[in-house]
Design a protein around this motif. Sequence first.
Motif, PDB file in Angstrom:
ATOM      1  N   MET A   1      -1.342 -44.460  14.290  1.00  0.00           N
ATOM      2  CA  MET A   1      -1.289 -45.124  15.589  1.00  0.00           C
ATOM      3  C   MET A   1       0.131 -45.626  15.856  1.00  0.00           C
ATOM      4  O   MET A   1       0.723 -46.278  14.998  1.00  0.00           O
ATOM      5  CB  MET A   1      -2.270 -46.309  15.605  1.00  0.00           C
ATOM      6  CG  MET A   1      -2.338 -47.026  16.947  1.00  0.00           C
ATOM      7  SD  MET A   1      -3.397 -48.474  16.904  1.00  0.00           S
ATOM      8  CE  MET A   1      -4.965 -47.744  16.437  1.00  0.00           C
ATOM      9  N   ASP A   2       0.669 -45.330  17.054  1.00  0.00           N
ATOM     10  CA  ASP A   2       2.034 -45.757  17.338  1.00  0.00           C
ATOM     11  C   ASP A   2       2.052 -47.223  17.761  1.00  0.00           C
ATOM     12  O   ASP A   2       1.031 -47.851  18.038  1.00  0.00           O
ATOM     13  CB  ASP A   2       2.690 -44.858  18.378  1.00  0.00           C
ATOM     14  CG  ASP A   2       1.991 -44.890  19.742  1.00  0.00           C
ATOM     15  OD1 ASP A   2       1.394 -45.926  20.084  1.00  0.00           O
ATOM     16  OD2 ASP A   2       2.057 -43.887  20.469  1.00  0.00           O
ATOM     17  N   GLN A   3       3.263 -47.773  17.795  1.00  0.00           N
ATOM     18  CA  GLN A   3       3.444 -49.197  18.065  1.00  0.00           C
ATOM     19  C   GLN A   3       2.920 -49.588  19.442  1.00  0.00           C
ATOM     20  O   GLN A   3       2.269 -50.627  19.597  1.00  0.00           O
ATOM     21  CB  GLN A   3       4.937 -49.527  17.944  1.00  0.00           C
ATOM     22  CG  GLN A   3       5.301 -50.958  18.221  1.00  0.00           C
ATOM     23  CD  GLN A   3       6.786 -51.201  18.005  1.00  0.00           C
ATOM     24  OE1 GLN A   3       7.299 -51.013  16.911  1.00  0.00           O
ATOM     25  NE2 GLN A   3       7.491 -51.608  19.046  1.00  0.00           N
ATOM     26  N   ARG A   4       3.191 -48.771  20.460  1.00  0.00           N
ATOM     27  CA  ARG A   4       2.768 -49.106  21.808  1.00  0.00           C
ATOM     28  C   ARG A   4       1.253 -49.218  21.910  1.00  0.00           C
ATOM     29  O   ARG A   4       0.715 -50.171  22.489  1.00  0.00           O
ATOM     30  CB  ARG A   4       3.279 -48.041  22.794  1.00  0.00           C
ATOM     31  CG  ARG A   4       2.894 -48.294  24.243  1.00  0.00           C
ATOM     32  CD  ARG A   4       3.358 -47.150  25.131  1.00  0.00           C
ATOM     33  NE  ARG A   4       2.804 -45.875  24.720  1.00  0.00           N
ATOM     34  CZ  ARG A   4       1.576 -45.458  25.039  1.00  0.00           C
ATOM     35  NH1 ARG A   4       0.781 -46.232  25.755  1.00  0.00           N
ATOM     36  NH2 ARG A   4       1.149 -44.272  24.643  1.00  0.00           N
ATOM     37  N   ARG A   5       0.538 -48.263  21.299  1.00  0.00           N
ATOM     38  CA  ARG A   5      -0.922 -48.285  21.361  1.00  0.00           C
ATOM     39  C   ARG A   5      -1.487 -49.479  20.592  1.00  0.00           C
ATOM     40  O   ARG A   5      -2.449 -50.120  21.018  1.00  0.00           O
ATOM     41  CB  ARG A   5      -1.473 -46.977  20.795  1.00  0.00           C
ATOM     42  CG  ARG A   5      -2.976 -46.797  21.010  1.00  0.00           C
ATOM     43  CD  ARG A   5      -3.402 -45.412  20.588  1.00  0.00           C
ATOM     44  NE  ARG A   5      -2.653 -44.392  21.317  1.00  0.00           N
ATOM     45  CZ  ARG A   5      -2.714 -43.098  21.027  1.00  0.00           C
ATOM     46  NH1 ARG A   5      -3.447 -42.668  20.018  1.00  0.00           N
ATOM     47  NH2 ARG A   5      -2.011 -42.228  21.731  1.00  0.00           N
ATOM     48  N   ALA A   6      -0.865 -49.789  19.447  1.00  0.00           N
ATOM     49  CA  ALA A   6      -1.325 -50.940  18.663  1.00  0.00           C
ATOM     50  C   ALA A   6      -1.180 -52.229  19.454  1.00  0.00           C
ATOM     51  O   ALA A   6      -2.079 -53.091  19.438  1.00  0.00           O
ATOM     52  CB  ALA A   6      -0.539 -51.022  17.357  1.00  0.00           C
ATOM     53  N   GLU A   8      -1.166 -52.540  22.715  1.00  0.00           N
ATOM     54  CA  GLU A   8      -2.160 -52.540  23.793  1.00  0.00           C
ATOM     55  C   GLU A   8      -3.521 -52.997  23.285  1.00  0.00           C
ATOM     56  O   GLU A   8      -4.242 -53.730  23.968  1.00  0.00           O
ATOM     57  CB  GLU A   8      -2.270 -51.137  24.406  1.00  0.00           C
ATOM     58  CG  GLU A   8      -1.085 -50.737  25.257  1.00  0.00           C
ATOM     59  CD  GLU A   8      -1.203 -49.315  25.777  1.00  0.00           C
ATOM     60  OE1 GLU A   8      -2.143 -48.604  25.348  1.00  0.00           O
ATOM     61  OE2 GLU A   8      -0.373 -48.908  26.606  1.00  0.00           O
ATOM     62  N   ILE A   9      -3.879 -52.573  22.084  1.00  0.00           N
ATOM     63  CA  ILE A   9      -5.170 -52.977  21.510  1.00  0.00           C
ATOM     64  C   ILE A   9      -5.151 -54.450  21.142  1.00  0.00           C
ATOM     65  O   ILE A   9      -6.075 -55.214  21.469  1.00  0.00           O
ATOM     66  CB  ILE A   9      -5.506 -52.096  20.288  1.00  0.00           C
ATOM     67  CG1 ILE A   9      -5.785 -50.657  20.741  1.00  0.00           C
ATOM     68  CG2 ILE A   9      -6.709 -52.654  19.533  1.00  0.00           C
ATOM     69  CD1 ILE A   9      -5.915 -49.666  19.612  1.00  0.00           C
ATOM     70  N   ARG A  14      -5.962 -52.605  26.272  1.00  0.00           N
ATOM     71  CA  ARG A  14      -6.673 -51.325  26.194  1.00  0.00           C
ATOM     72  C   ARG A  14      -8.160 -51.618  26.061  1.00  0.00           C
ATOM     73  O   ARG A  14      -8.591 -52.304  25.129  1.00  0.00           O
ATOM     74  CB  ARG A  14      -6.173 -50.500  25.012  1.00  0.00           C
ATOM     75  CG  ARG A  14      -6.862 -49.141  24.870  1.00  0.00           C
ATOM     76  CD  ARG A  14      -6.247 -48.354  23.725  1.00  0.00           C
ATOM     77  NE  ARG A  14      -4.930 -47.834  24.088  1.00  0.00           N
ATOM     78  CZ  ARG A  14      -4.686 -46.574  24.391  1.00  0.00           C
ATOM     79  NH1 ARG A  14      -5.662 -45.681  24.393  1.00  0.00           N
ATOM     80  NH2 ARG A  14      -3.471 -46.170  24.691  1.00  0.00           N
ATOM     81  N   ALA A  19     -11.472 -49.381  21.194  1.00  0.00           N
ATOM     82  CA  ALA A  19     -10.501 -50.466  21.102  1.00  0.00           C
ATOM     83  C   ALA A  19     -11.195 -51.776  20.735  1.00  0.00           C
ATOM     84  O   ALA A  19     -10.679 -52.567  19.930  1.00  0.00           O
ATOM     85  CB  ALA A  19      -9.749 -50.610  22.419  1.00  0.00           C
ATOM     86  N   ASP A 275       8.801 -46.352  17.793  1.00  0.00           N
ATOM     87  CA  ASP A 275       8.370 -47.417  16.892  1.00  0.00           C
ATOM     88  C   ASP A 275       9.584 -48.146  16.320  1.00  0.00           C
ATOM     89  O   ASP A 275      10.669 -47.583  16.173  1.00  0.00           O
ATOM     90  CB  ASP A 275       7.540 -46.846  15.737  1.00  0.00           C
ATOM     91  CG  ASP A 275       6.143 -46.438  16.185  1.00  0.00           C
ATOM     92  OD1 ASP A 275       5.764 -46.760  17.328  1.00  0.00           O
ATOM     93  OD2 ASP A 275       5.441 -45.786  15.398  1.00  0.00           O
TER      94      ASP A 275
END
Length: 345
Positions: A1-6, A8-9, A14, A19, A275
């Motif tokens: 999982m990339d930093q941006r998605r992490a 957001e969660i 998200r 999520a 990241d």
Amino acid sequence: MDQRRAIEIMSGGRGGLGAGLLRAATWALSKPYACLVRLRRWLYGVGVFSPHQAPAPVISIGNITTGGTGKTPMVAWVVEWLKAAGMSPAILTRGYKARQGKSDEAEMLWKLTAAPVVADADRVGSARAAVEAGADVLVLDDGFQHRRLKRDLDIVLIDATNPFGFGHCLPRGLLREPLSALREADAIVITRSDMIAPAELEALSACLAELAPQASLHRAGHAPTAVVVEAGRHLPPRHLEGRKIVAFCGIGNPEAFFACLEGLHAELAERIAFDDHVAYGQPELARIRQAAEASGAQALVTTAKDRVKLVRPDLPAPLWTLKVEICITDGREVLLDRIRGAVRR
């Protein structure tokens, strides 16, 4: 999982079942983690574990969250003041994600300060080595959680744009330890204090005064000082005004970097957030090239931390670097008094 998605969660930005389940699972994991780090700090506090006394004064600069709070510019600010005061500082850093014995953080700190930098996870050993090499004061980079080395001044940075890491310890949030740890800070610097509304800043200051009544409280902003263009020429930040650029970085708080460029009235054709501590390989360079060619950007702009990792990257547009310095806007003299007191031990 990339930093941006992490992020957001963690932030709740998200939605969806997946999520939500991740937030629940990481919340459960964050509880034993918080207990362990709280126990470790308590064991040092009651003397079960004893910190090592360095042969020179130690000034620690750290934070309570992961991500970019401005530690590197703050380390540079402290080191420059120590040098101007006639001292011989050395910087101790852990060399996070070092590659082939080199750390981008260490290289950037050396370029910013021209002070000796010792990159080693063993801060006790590196402190000894730095003093033997001639240092008479040690600046501990990212040291708030490093309890093995006794410090004479603990400076903790709090990023005004996300001060408490979504209110949870890792992995549910970005807190490296519970907020109760702030009771051991000697000075707290609110960085990027110019990026939130005055009312929010006052509320944050009041909260920190309650969490850490023993600490002096200071405010700081990040000021762009130059754009480094071809052949290392330094131009004023206004050089970016009206220019179409692609901005990219691999730092803890990329949005602050992009906001800084927008504040300089650059036209951001695309923004690319890799990241934190990214190693620039072919996939990353290909993405930058594609963005530059598709947008027709006049230049590519990155941070000083990223630039040290890009050696002859073969890009289709000029690669420029935005230089940024920290500026203590409130409580500067009080903070300097704390530093003077620490080095007089």
